[in-house]
Motif scaffolding. Sequence first.
Motif, PDB file in Angstrom:
ATOM      1  N   ASP A  91       1.006  -1.210   0.037  1.00 18.94           N
ATOM      2  CA  ASP A  91       0.080   0.008   0.097  1.00 18.94           C
ATOM      3  C   ASP A  91       1.005   1.309   0.100  1.00 18.94           C
ATOM      4  O   ASP A  91       1.657   1.578   1.061  1.00 18.94           O
ATOM      5  CB  ASP A  91      -0.908   0.091   1.249  1.00 18.94           C
ATOM      6  CG  ASP A  91      -1.849   1.247   1.267  1.00 18.94           C
ATOM      7  OD1 ASP A  91      -1.742   2.029   0.454  1.00 18.94           O
ATOM      8  OD2 ASP A  91      -2.673   1.076   2.010  1.00 18.94           O
ATOM      9  N   THR A  92       0.978   1.957  -1.189  1.00 24.12           N
ATOM     10  CA  THR A  92       1.759   3.326  -1.192  1.00 24.12           C
ATOM     11  C   THR A  92       0.947   4.605  -0.972  1.00 24.12           C
ATOM     12  O   THR A  92       1.523   5.383  -1.389  1.00 24.12           O
ATOM     13  CB  THR A  92       2.623   3.402  -2.653  1.00 24.12           C
ATOM     14  OG1 THR A  92       1.514   3.157  -3.542  1.00 24.12           O
ATOM     15  CG2 THR A  92       3.237   2.097  -2.694  1.00 24.12           C
ATOM     16  N   SER A  93      -0.096   4.361  -0.295  1.00 24.14           N
ATOM     17  CA  SER A  93      -1.038   5.740  -0.307  1.00 24.14           C
ATOM     18  C   SER A  93      -0.256   6.564   0.640  1.00 24.14           C
ATOM     19  O   SER A  93       0.440   6.205   1.637  1.00 24.14           O
ATOM     20  CB  SER A  93      -2.327   5.154   0.059  1.00 24.14           C
ATOM     21  OG  SER A  93      -2.545   4.821   1.494  1.00 24.14           O
ATOM     22  N   ASP A  94      -0.690   7.772   0.677  1.00 21.23           N
ATOM     23  CA  ASP A  94      -0.352   8.826   1.755  1.00 21.23           C
ATOM     24  C   ASP A  94      -0.895   8.602   3.071  1.00 21.23           C
ATOM     25  O   ASP A  94      -0.070   8.682   4.003  1.00 21.23           O
ATOM     26  CB  ASP A  94      -0.913  10.010   1.224  1.00 21.23           C
ATOM     27  CG  ASP A  94      -0.081  10.689   0.039  1.00 21.23           C
ATOM     28  OD1 ASP A  94       0.897  10.278  -0.245  1.00 21.23           O
ATOM     29  OD2 ASP A  94      -0.889  11.629  -0.714  1.00 21.23           O
ATOM     30  N   SER A  95      -2.052   7.867   3.242  1.00 19.36           N
ATOM     31  CA  SER A  95      -2.352   7.690   4.544  1.00 19.36           C
ATOM     32  C   SER A  95      -1.761   6.436   5.335  1.00 19.36           C
ATOM     33  O   SER A  95      -1.442   6.391   6.301  1.00 19.36           O
ATOM     34  CB  SER A  95      -3.916   7.218   4.453  1.00 19.36           C
ATOM     35  OG  SER A  95      -4.190   6.085   3.698  1.00 19.36           O
ATOM     36  N   GLN A  96      -1.267   5.426   4.308  1.00 21.58           N
ATOM     37  CA  GLN A  96      -0.213   4.205   4.826  1.00 21.58           C
ATOM     38  C   GLN A  96       1.071   4.901   5.023  1.00 21.58           C
ATOM     39  O   GLN A  96       1.648   4.570   6.149  1.00 21.58           O
ATOM     40  CB  GLN A  96      -0.224   3.188   3.715  1.00 21.58           C
ATOM     41  CG  GLN A  96       0.508   2.130   4.209  1.00 21.58           C
ATOM     42  CD  GLN A  96      -0.081   1.502   5.551  1.00 21.58           C
ATOM     43  OE1 GLN A  96      -1.067   1.420   5.704  1.00 21.58           O
ATOM     44  NE2 GLN A  96       1.078   0.664   6.179  1.00 21.58           N
ATOM     45  N   THR A 130      -7.210  -3.880  -1.558  1.00 20.83           N
ATOM     46  CA  THR A 130      -6.475  -2.964  -0.763  1.00 20.83           C
ATOM     47  C   THR A 130      -5.469  -4.166   0.139  1.00 20.83           C
ATOM     48  O   THR A 130      -5.890  -5.192  -0.125  1.00 20.83           O
ATOM     49  CB  THR A 130      -6.973  -2.301   0.441  1.00 20.83           C
ATOM     50  OG1 THR A 130      -7.979  -3.477   1.180  1.00 20.83           O
ATOM     51  CG2 THR A 130      -8.216  -1.243  -0.333  1.00 20.83           C
TER      52      THR A 130
END
Length: 155
Positions: free
Chosen positions: A6-11, A128
Motif C-alpha cells: 500500500d503506497t497511499s499517503d495515509s499508509q 487493498t
Amino acid sequence: MGYDVDTSDSQDKAYIDFERQRAAKAIEEFPMSEDVLTCREIIKFLKETEDGEPRIVGVDIPFNERIVWTDTENRRNFNIFMDMIRAFAVFRFMQRELSENGSIIATIDDFNDAKRHYSARRDCKHSTWTKHKSDSANTSHSLGASAILRLCRRK
C-alpha cells in the motif's frame, strides 16, 4: 505469500506515526506466546537434523522447463512464483524425496499450491493490501499451529 504494498499517503502517515511511537518508547514487537514458540520449533526443525546438525535446504524443481510463463508485467514475478514452489516443498520436506546432493525435490503438488497462491496474489492486486493481509492471517489462524506442524511431518 507476498502482496503488493500500500503506497497511499495515509499508509505513509500511519507508518511514520508507528515509527514515532517506537522511537519514543520501546515497543515489544514479538511478545512471547504459544504461536511464537510453535514458529520457533518449526524453524528449528527445518534448520537442524535430529542430531542438532545444520540442515542445508535447497530445492530442485525438476519440472521447471515445463512451466509456461506468460506473466511479463514484472520480471520479478517468475522468481516470486518459483520461490512459492520452493516454499511449499520446504514446508513439506519430510514428505518429499531428496536428490543425490540432499536437495528437496519439489512435486506437482507444490506447483499446484504455488499456482493457487500466486493467482490469488495476482487477482488481489487491485484491492487493498490490508484486506489481503487480513484474509491471509485469517486463513493461517484457522489452520492452527497443530495443522502446520502436521504438514511438516512425514506421511
